[in-house]
Design an enzyme around this catalytic site. Structure first.
Site, short mmCIF file in Angstrom:
data_model
loop_
_atom_site.label_atom_id
_atom_site.label_comp_id
_atom_site.label_asym_id
_atom_site.label_seq_id
_atom_site.Cartn_x
_atom_site.Cartn_y
_atom_site.Cartn_z
N HIS A 34 0.83 -1.21 0.00
CA HIS A 34 0.00 0.00 0.00
C HIS A 34 0.86 1.26 0.00
O HIS A 34 2.04 1.22 0.39
CB HIS A 34 -0.87 0.06 1.27
CG HIS A 34 -1.67 -1.17 1.55
ND1 HIS A 34 -2.78 -1.51 0.83
CD2 HIS A 34 -1.52 -2.15 2.48
CE1 HIS A 34 -3.30 -2.65 1.31
NE2 HIS A 34 -2.54 -3.05 2.31
N THR A 78 -8.57 0.73 2.69
CA THR A 78 -9.85 1.34 3.07
C THR A 78 -9.70 2.76 3.61
O THR A 78 -10.62 3.55 3.49
CB THR A 78 -10.56 0.48 4.13
OG1 THR A 78 -9.65 0.27 5.22
CG2 THR A 78 -10.98 -0.86 3.56
N ARG A 125 -11.14 -3.73 -5.65
CA ARG A 125 -11.17 -4.50 -4.41
C ARG A 125 -12.51 -4.35 -3.73
O ARG A 125 -13.02 -3.24 -3.57
CB ARG A 125 -10.06 -3.96 -3.49
CG ARG A 125 -9.79 -4.83 -2.27
CD ARG A 125 -8.63 -4.25 -1.51
NE ARG A 125 -8.09 -5.16 -0.53
CZ ARG A 125 -7.57 -4.79 0.63
NH1 ARG A 125 -7.52 -3.51 0.95
NH2 ARG A 125 -7.08 -5.68 1.46
N ASP A 258 2.54 -6.80 2.02
CA ASP A 258 1.52 -6.04 2.75
C ASP A 258 2.09 -4.82 3.48
O ASP A 258 1.48 -4.29 4.40
CB ASP A 258 0.73 -6.92 3.74
CG ASP A 258 -0.56 -6.24 4.19
OD1 ASP A 258 -1.10 -5.41 3.44
OD2 ASP A 258 -1.00 -6.50 5.32
N ASN A 263 -2.81 -1.82 10.73
CA ASN A 263 -3.62 -2.42 11.81
C ASN A 263 -2.95 -3.55 12.58
O ASN A 263 -3.63 -4.24 13.33
CB ASN A 263 -4.97 -2.93 11.28
CG ASN A 263 -5.86 -1.80 10.84
OD1 ASN A 263 -5.98 -0.81 11.55
ND2 ASN A 263 -6.43 -1.91 9.66
C1 0GY Z 1 -4.36 -5.37 4.33
C2 0GY Z 1 -5.12 -5.67 5.51
C3 0GY Z 1 -5.82 -4.80 6.28
C4 0GY Z 1 -6.24 -3.50 5.91
C5 0GY Z 1 -6.76 -3.20 4.71
O1 0GY Z 1 -7.74 -1.83 3.17
C6 0GY Z 1 -7.37 -1.93 4.32
O2 0GY Z 1 -7.51 -1.03 5.15
O3 0GY Z 1 -6.75 -4.10 3.76
C7 0GY Z 1 -6.21 -5.28 7.61
O4 0GY Z 1 -6.42 -4.46 8.51
O5 0GY Z 1 -6.34 -6.53 7.79
O6 0GY Z 1 -4.35 -6.13 3.38
O7 0GY Z 1 -3.73 -4.33 4.28
#
Ligand code: 0GY
Length: 305
Positions: A34, A78, A125, A258, A263
């Site tokens: 990310h 997200t 996604r 990742d 989190n």
């Molecule tokens: C990941 C997992 C997480 C977060 C998200 O989009 C996101 O905020 O995917 C998670 O907290 O498990 O793949 O980054």
């Protein structure tokens, strides 16, 4: 910007990841990572469930080079909602070495989809993890899936293993390639041949359009990051699950760091150590080539035959 002070309990990512012992094959793709912010330029979504610390494209590209990857797949998280600007900015500055997975709403226009495609987006996604997102009606998601199928994109799905039975009918009706995040988040304290992981195996066995990321041992582990018998790799309890997927579906698995590990609350993984997990789940050079090079390139750079 004080508004964007990170969520309490957020751990900073590891700024000095070790050099992996495992040498990645030439052309390897980190297929799940990310970029966050910077928040003064690319603000986080008002609907977000957490506020990360900024994690820039420059830091991601430095990590790529440090670990020995050639390319990145940047996945919209997200906390940025359906505002894909940070993703687009990172891809634009990657010299062609990054493509992406976006989040779009039903209101997205064909022109916006064209812009995303031209920038390097190859998937959308759909997130079903309740702590991360509010519910989006399935008919809305199905409408988006039908539209992006036209572009040859795929759908990335993120869900918890316990929710697979309820989501099964929706997932199996998706008209595209479907890529599951983090092996469908199995509970690795349950038996690998028990009903929960067996359902995921069945999902992949019966649906040749379904792929899996064999990612995130650091999220799934119960035993934690400790090394065993002095070996450098960690997350031993996750290895059998990931290895079973690689052994059975070698043409439909991909891998990623990742980074920057949103989190995680109990420990922050050393990305070098994460790379050293790979030879334990893909145990031959042929499997490693598929996992790290051939498969992600088929999915994200299909024009490079
Ligand atoms: C990941 C997992 C997480 C977060 C998200 O989009 C996101 O905020 O995917 C998670 O907290 O498990 O793949 O980054």
């Amino acid at each position: 910007m004080t508004e964007f002070i990170k969520t309490p309990g957020w751990l900073d990512w590891y700024t000095g990841p070790s050099k992996p012992e495992f040498q990645l094959p030439a052309g390897a793709v980190d297929a799940h990572c990310h970029v966050f912010g910077p928040s003064d330029i690319f603000p986080y979504s008002p609907e977000r469930k957490y506020t990360p610390c900024d994690a820039s494209k420059a830091q991601l590209f430095a990590l790529r080079d440090h670990l020995g990857f050639d390319r990145n797949i940047i996945v919209q998280a997200t906390c940025h909602g359906a505002d894909n600007r940070a993703l687009l900015d990172a891809m634009a500055h990657s010299a062609g070495k990054a493509r992406g997975v976006a989040t779009v709403k039903r209101s997205v226009t064909d022109q916006e989809l064209q812009t995303l495609h031209d920038a390097g987006v190859r998937g959308v996604r759909f997130n079903f993890v309740k702590r991360l997102v509010d519910f989006t009606p399935k008919d809305e998601l199905m409408e988006i899936a039908a539209r992006i199928a036209h572009w040859g994109w795929h759908v990335v799905i993120y869900f918890e293993a316990v929710d697979l039975p309820e989501l099964w009918d929706f997932f199996t009706q998706l008209p595209t390639t479907v890529v599951v995040d983090h092996m469908g988040r199995p509970d690795v304290s349950k038996p690998i041949d028990g009903p929960e992981f067996e359902l995921f195996m069945k999902f992949m066995r019966e649906h040749p359009n379904v792929w899996s990321k064999v990612t995130c041992p650091e999220r799934l582990t119960v035993t934690g990051p400790a090394a065993l018998n002095g070996q450098r790799h960690a997350y031993h309890d996750v290895i059998p699950f990931a290895k079973k997927l690689v052994d059975n579906f070698s043409d439909r698995v991909i891998w990623g760091t990742d980074w920057p590990h949103p989190n995680l609350k109990d420990h922050m993984p050393d990305d070098g150590l994460l790379v050293d997990f790979i030879p334990h789940i893909a145990t031959t050079a042929e499997l490693q080539q598929k996992l790290l090079v051939t498969n992600p390139r088929r999915l994200y750079w299909p024009e490079e035959k």
